[in-house]
Design a protein around this motif. Sequence first.
Motif, PDB file in Angstrom:
ATOM      1  N   TYR A 172       7.195 -15.406   9.476  1.00 44.97           N
ATOM      2  CA  TYR A 172       7.922 -14.185   9.104  1.00 44.97           C
ATOM      3  C   TYR A 172       7.533 -13.750   7.693  1.00 44.97           C
ATOM      4  O   TYR A 172       7.304 -12.558   7.436  1.00 44.97           O
ATOM      5  CB  TYR A 172       9.441 -14.410   9.158  1.00 44.97           C
ATOM      6  N   TYR A 173       7.474 -14.714   6.778  1.00 48.11           N
ATOM      7  CA  TYR A 173       7.152 -14.391   5.383  1.00 48.11           C
ATOM      8  C   TYR A 173       5.773 -13.745   5.281  1.00 48.11           C
ATOM      9  O   TYR A 173       5.618 -12.698   4.651  1.00 48.11           O
ATOM     10  CB  TYR A 173       7.206 -15.652   4.525  1.00 48.11           C
ATOM     11  N   ASN A 174       4.780 -14.369   5.897  1.00 43.60           N
ATOM     12  CA  ASN A 174       3.415 -13.849   5.822  1.00 43.60           C
ATOM     13  C   ASN A 174       3.298 -12.472   6.466  1.00 43.60           C
ATOM     14  O   ASN A 174       2.585 -11.585   5.971  1.00 43.60           O
ATOM     15  CB  ASN A 174       2.445 -14.819   6.492  1.00 43.60           C
ATOM     16  N   THR A 175       4.023 -12.276   7.570  1.00 42.67           N
ATOM     17  CA  THR A 175       3.993 -10.991   8.264  1.00 42.67           C
ATOM     18  C   THR A 175       4.678  -9.912   7.435  1.00 42.67           C
ATOM     19  O   THR A 175       4.179  -8.777   7.326  1.00 42.67           O
ATOM     20  CB  THR A 175       4.679 -11.104   9.640  1.00 42.67           C
ATOM     21  N   LEU A 176       5.796 -10.250   6.838  1.00 42.66           N
ATOM     22  CA  LEU A 176       6.523  -9.295   6.003  1.00 42.66           C
ATOM     23  C   LEU A 176       5.706  -8.909   4.768  1.00 42.66           C
ATOM     24  O   LEU A 176       5.753  -7.761   4.316  1.00 42.66           O
ATOM     25  CB  LEU A 176       7.871  -9.887   5.584  1.00 42.66           C
ATOM     26  N   GLU A 177       4.964  -9.875   4.218  1.00 40.85           N
ATOM     27  CA  GLU A 177       4.082  -9.571   3.088  1.00 40.85           C
ATOM     28  C   GLU A 177       3.061  -8.519   3.492  1.00 40.85           C
ATOM     29  O   GLU A 177       2.778  -7.579   2.734  1.00 40.85           O
ATOM     30  CB  GLU A 177       3.354 -10.848   2.630  1.00 40.85           C
ATOM     31  N   LYS A 178       2.507  -8.669   4.686  1.00 35.28           N
ATOM     32  CA  LYS A 178       1.527  -7.708   5.184  1.00 35.28           C
ATOM     33  C   LYS A 178       2.172  -6.348   5.416  1.00 35.28           C
ATOM     34  O   LYS A 178       1.595  -5.305   5.085  1.00 35.28           O
ATOM     35  CB  LYS A 178       0.923  -8.239   6.495  1.00 35.28           C
ATOM     36  N   MET A 179       3.373  -6.347   5.968  1.00 32.29           N
ATOM     37  CA  MET A 179       4.093  -5.092   6.225  1.00 32.29           C
ATOM     38  C   MET A 179       4.422  -4.376   4.917  1.00 32.29           C
ATOM     39  O   MET A 179       4.358  -3.147   4.832  1.00 32.29           O
ATOM     40  CB  MET A 179       5.351  -5.378   7.038  1.00 32.29           C
ATOM     41  N   LYS A 180       4.775  -5.163   3.901  1.00 28.25           N
ATOM     42  CA  LYS A 180       5.063  -4.581   2.588  1.00 28.25           C
ATOM     43  C   LYS A 180       3.821  -3.894   2.033  1.00 28.25           C
ATOM     44  O   LYS A 180       3.892  -2.791   1.488  1.00 28.25           O
ATOM     45  CB  LYS A 180       5.552  -5.673   1.636  1.00 28.25           C
ATOM     46  N   GLU A 181       2.659  -4.568   2.174  1.00 31.80           N
ATOM     47  CA  GLU A 181       1.400  -3.988   1.707  1.00 31.80           C
ATOM     48  C   GLU A 181       1.085  -2.682   2.426  1.00 31.80           C
ATOM     49  O   GLU A 181       0.467  -1.777   1.854  1.00 31.80           O
ATOM     50  CB  GLU A 181       0.252  -4.982   1.941  1.00 31.80           C
ATOM     51  N   GLU A 182       1.527  -2.592   3.687  1.00 32.60           N
ATOM     52  CA  GLU A 182       1.262  -1.397   4.488  1.00 32.60           C
ATOM     53  C   GLU A 182       2.295  -0.302   4.260  1.00 32.60           C
ATOM     54  O   GLU A 182       2.220   0.763   4.880  1.00 32.60           O
ATOM     55  CB  GLU A 182       1.230  -1.783   5.969  1.00 32.60           C
ATOM     56  N   GLY A 183       3.281  -0.577   3.395  1.00 28.53           N
ATOM     57  CA  GLY A 183       4.254   0.442   3.022  1.00 28.53           C
ATOM     58  C   GLY A 183       5.526   0.481   3.851  1.00 28.53           C
ATOM     59  O   GLY A 183       6.343   1.398   3.689  1.00 28.53           O
ATOM     60  N   GLU A 184       5.737  -0.506   4.720  1.00 27.99           N
ATOM     61  CA  GLU A 184       6.962  -0.524   5.526  1.00 27.99           C
ATOM     62  C   GLU A 184       8.118  -1.028   4.672  1.00 27.99           C
ATOM     63  O   GLU A 184       7.995  -2.046   3.988  1.00 27.99           O
ATOM     64  CB  GLU A 184       6.777  -1.398   6.767  1.00 27.99           C
ATOM     65  N   ARG A 185       9.249  -0.335   4.736  1.00 28.95           N
ATOM     66  CA  ARG A 185      10.402  -0.688   3.915  1.00 28.95           C
ATOM     67  C   ARG A 185      11.520  -1.330   4.718  1.00 28.95           C
ATOM     68  O   ARG A 185      12.250  -2.174   4.217  1.00 28.95           O
ATOM     69  CB  ARG A 185      10.936   0.563   3.204  1.00 28.95           C
ATOM     70  N   ILE A 186      11.686  -0.883   5.967  1.00 28.54           N
ATOM     71  CA  ILE A 186      12.720  -1.411   6.850  1.00 28.54           C
ATOM     72  C   ILE A 186      12.053  -2.023   8.075  1.00 28.54           C
ATOM     73  O   ILE A 186      11.106  -1.463   8.619  1.00 28.54           O
ATOM     74  CB  ILE A 186      13.713  -0.311   7.294  1.00 28.54           C
TER      75      ILE A 186
END
Length: 219
Positions: free
Chosen positions: A19-33
């Motif tokens: 989850y952590y690694n995936t969320l890091e990637k999502m953050k880089e892609e600009g996803e907030r929620i």
Amino acid sequence: MTRARETVSKNTIARMVVYYNTLEKMKEEGERICASTRLGQRTGIASPLIRRDLACFGGFGKKGVGYEVNFLLSWIKEILGYNTEWKVLFVGAGISLKGIVNSYGFLPPGFKIVAVADLDKNNHGYKIPELNVKIQPLETLSSLIKQQDISIGLVNVHPKQAQKVVNILVKAGIKGIANFSPISVFVPKHISLSQINVSSCLSQLSYNLSDRLQESILV
């Protein structure tokens, strides 16, 4: 209520890393929620299981809204201990300098290799510029651990040498050990131990592939 840490399964912790690694990637892609269904799509883990895992540590999201990515990342980072600097000693036999440097990039946040030891005396004294450390002999482990206050030992040696090395680390005051050797080692109860058996993981993979191959033959 948050469950006691000792009751949380190893599988849950392993998924928290995903989850952590995936969320890091999502953050880089600009996803907030991020809803659990979205996280499930990105990880291949069922959304009900994701919600149960996160519920082990408290309430993170809002029903019908999802999780705030930055907030969830910071919580998982704290849960996994990534906010702490963990000093690491790497012990190997016939270590490839390039291999150590490459492996360093795969360590989780907060982990820092501050010492390297090799059972092969031919490598002693070699400096690893990227880590700013010299490869040490086994005999120096006790002083290295105490002087630099090293908490974690990574052991990747021949199975016949694994228990001997682990015993030295324990005696020197190490608090946690990750054993990469393809044999189980034993430590006192106060030492945290992770047995990382790559052979077992690959055997599971070959078993799954063989099973599918058999099914295709039968068809």
